[in-house]
Design an enzyme around this catalytic site. Structure first.
Site: not given
Length: 673
Positions: A463-464, A467, A470
């Site tokens: 998940h992290e 980021h 991104h």
């Protein structure tokens, strides 16, 4: 003595030179940075030429380089390594920065100049930047009269002070609330590695007890699923849910109530009925009513599913002589049911989830397969703490893309939870490539032992890193639009998409291998994990909705509507929202709801499930188009990840998906359809 924050770093990608930065450098650097930017703003307003995009808007984007560099390093430290010295700086700097930002956005001459910049002939990103600056000035109170501006400054300064106080009190109370245990028999059910980590934590904290079970930020503590001793489970659960509620220096309830009241007053100054209405004006959700409409459709089936799960858990607990299930029993018996009905023991999977393999052969491997990027660890570069590791990321053509820093282990100076920060934001205007950080809170293994992750920690790592991608893939002109600088209810979308690769067959086969034997996790086990995916969704959705609706209750207060009893307010808010289940407390209670009182998610915690609508629909898109392929990765990168906020986020989604998002995949994923 020189201050390394006052000039760009000469290290690769302008990685801050942490070996030359000390806590004493921050205040002088902040002061110099604010002075520099104030001078740059004065030069913009004093410019004798008529206002143009270049001499006004682009000039604003170029301003404040010392300040932005210092802020990036400092606020990363405040979350990741908040020493006593850093916390003292944090108390001082919040109000200073608030006043500085108010001085810029309430500058009448600057606002007039920004308002007069002609928009004709601009490219799309420049036109969007001009509109965004005008919007930000208005939301900051630039159109208020002098009395309104003065009150706005007072409110912002006080809110900055309170946010810092909430964060620091919560960190201290979380450390103090760690469960002390002397008798190892009370830890039965935990693995030898878990017990060794608890012993090490006690030693590091200087505890008089032999073992210390440290707390993560959220209500559910991982050890609750494994502890056989019911009394220990109860003590750990109560330590978790009572943070911030105790009548001591760690009490955060008064801070929360004051912040909610001040936010309501600030919203009213700007013409909004509530802070929630004001906050949603900065998001992709059209109105606060639209948010409530979606949530109201989710609550009944989620609560119904949680009730059905509770019945199964009670049957399992009754076999142990427990005739009334309690919230501290939920996770333990939930795992029993999972083992019995699906033959899945998530805790038993930890030997297949060794940290380095998860990173190199899982997280990085999936990114390589999708996007062609590669990772080379750089031990020659130094992070802000000895735990921090640094990788250089290269693009498919071999060119340097940026740096990725990983900070994975828990420590007393680190906030709970997991997050991504940007130390350097990408911008073509400034000629900068990204430097991004992922933080997790994994228990540190004993000396010489491997770090074995829980199933949920592996999900968090993927998940992290979503980021991080991104930020790394950002390809924008202006720093205001870089990377994850998108609305809160969109920012979680790319990270949630990245979770899908954890159990993708070729990814799982590559990293999920026993740390001692190299044996791959059997396919039948993966199949059973998939089959059990809906088990527990009633609990997870209900506890999430509890936190979301609690957040909105705090931030739909009207100006002048004070809360004198925060605990009673919380209880009523949950009951009124239909999510007051004694067995399923909210994921965050008011006392430790850092996301909304010290983390930028006020009236926006709904964003996780709002983003999940986009996420679930995008996962379907990947599956419809053959999944883990370079073509799919390149499309996701070019049409969405690279755009930051330089394009409308929902338009970027439509460019990828070919239509607006549909809620069906989310409902199916959570068992709500």
């Amino acid at each position: 003595m020189s201050n390394a924050l006052l000039s760009p770093s000469a290290l690769p990608y302008e990685l801050p030179d942490f070996t030359a930065i000390a806590a004493k450098d921050f205040i002088p650097a902040f002061e110099a940075g604010m002075k520099e930017q104030r001078s740059e703003i004065d030069a913009i307003t004093a410019c004798p030429e008529r206002a143009t995009f270049e001499n006004t808007i682009a000039a604003l984007e170029r301003s404040g380089q010392i300040l932005s560099r210092t802020s990036a390093v400092f606020f990363n430290a405040a979350m990741s390594h908040a020493t006593a010295e850093v916390q003292e700086v944090q108390k001082q700097v919040g109000p200073l920065l608030s006043a500085h930002e108010d001085a810029i956005y309430q500058d009448s001459a600057l606002f007039e100049r920004v308002s007069s910049v002609p928009g004709d002939g601009l490219d799309d990103e420049s036109a969007r930047l001009l509109a965004e600056y005008r919007r930000r000035f208005l939301r900051a109170g630039a159109a208020l009269d002098d009395a309104g501006k003065a009150r706005m400054r007072e409110l912002n300064t006080r809110l900055a002070e309170l946010g810092t106080a909430f964060s620091q009190k919560l960190l201290a109370d979380t450390n103090e609330s760690a469960l002390a245990v002397d008798d190892e028999s009370e830890l039965q059910g935990l693995s030898p590695d878990d017990i060794a980590a608890a012993a090490a934590a006690a030693g590091e904290a200087g505890s008089s007890s032999k073992y210390l079970l440290t707390l993560i930020l959220a209500t559910p503590q991982p050890a609750l699923a494994r502890l056989k001793n019911r009394s220990t489970r109860q003590r750990l659960f109560e330590a978790s849910v009572n943070r911030g509620f105790r009548d001591n220096d760690g009490n955060t309830l008064g801070i929360a109530a004051e912040m909610a009241a001040l936010r309501a007053e600030r919203a009213a100054l700007l013409g909004y009925d509530s802070h929630a209405e004001y906050a949603v004006g900065d998001q992709t959700a059209p109105t606060i009513g639209a948010v409530h409409d979606m949530l109201s459709k989710l609550v009944p089936p989620a609560v119904r599913n949680a009730g059905a799960e509770a019945q199964k858990l009670q049957v399992a607990a009754s076999r142990d002589g427990i005739h009334e299930l309690q919230p501290w029993d939920w996770a333990y018996y939930s795992e029993q049911v999972r083992r019995e009905e699906f033959a899945v023991d998530l805790d038993a999977l930890r030997p297949w989830f060794e940290l380095d393999r998860v990173l190199n052969d899982g997280v990085f491997f999936a990114a390589n397969q999708l996007y062609g990027i590669t990772f080379t660890e750089r031990p020659d570069l130094t992070g802000y703490h000895p735990d921090v590791r640094i990788w250089e990321v290269r693009d498919q053509d071999g060119s340097g893309l940026g740096l990725f820093l990983g900070d994975y282990f828990t420590r007393e100076t680190k906030s709970g939870g997991a997050w991504m920060n940007e130390l350097v934001s990408q911008s073509r205007l400034l000629g900068r490539k990204p430097v991004v950080v992922n933080n997790l809170n994994i228990s540190r293994p004993s000396e010489g032992e491997p770090a074995l992750l829980t199933f949920d920690e592996v999900v968090t790592a993927f998940h992290e890193f979503g980021h991080a991608l991104h930020g790394l893939f950002s390809d924008v002109e202006f720093p205001l639009f870089s990377g994850t600088a998108v609305p809160r209810d969109f920012v979680e979308y790319p990270s949630q998409v990245n979770e899908m690769w954890m159990l993708w067959p070729e990814v799982a086969a590559n990293f999920a291998r026993h740390y001692q034997t190299g044996e791959p996790l059997p396919q039948e086990t993966l199949d059973r994990i998939h089959a059990s995916s809906l088990w527990g969704e009633g609990f997870r959705t209900t506890e999430y909705l509890g936190a979301t609706l609690l957040d909105l209750a705090w931030h739909e207060l009207s100006a002048g509507e004070a809360v004198t009893d925060p605990e009673a307010f919380e209880e009523k808010a949950l009951a009124d929202s239909g999510v007051s289940l004694p067995l399923v407390p909210p994921r965050y209670r008011t006392g430790y709801f850092k996301h909304i009182f010290a983390g930028g998610y006020s009236a926006a915690y709904y964003s996780y499930i709002w983003s999940e609508v986009l996420d679930a629909d995008t996962v379907e898109w990947f599956r419809e188009n053959a999944g883990l392929t370079r073509a799919n990765g390149d499309a996701f990168r070019s049409k969405l990840l690279s755009k930051g906020y330089s394009a409308d986020p929902l338009e970027s989604f439509r460019n990828l998906r070919g239509r607006d998002a549909e809620i069906g995949p989310l409902l199916a994923r959570r068992g709500l359809s």
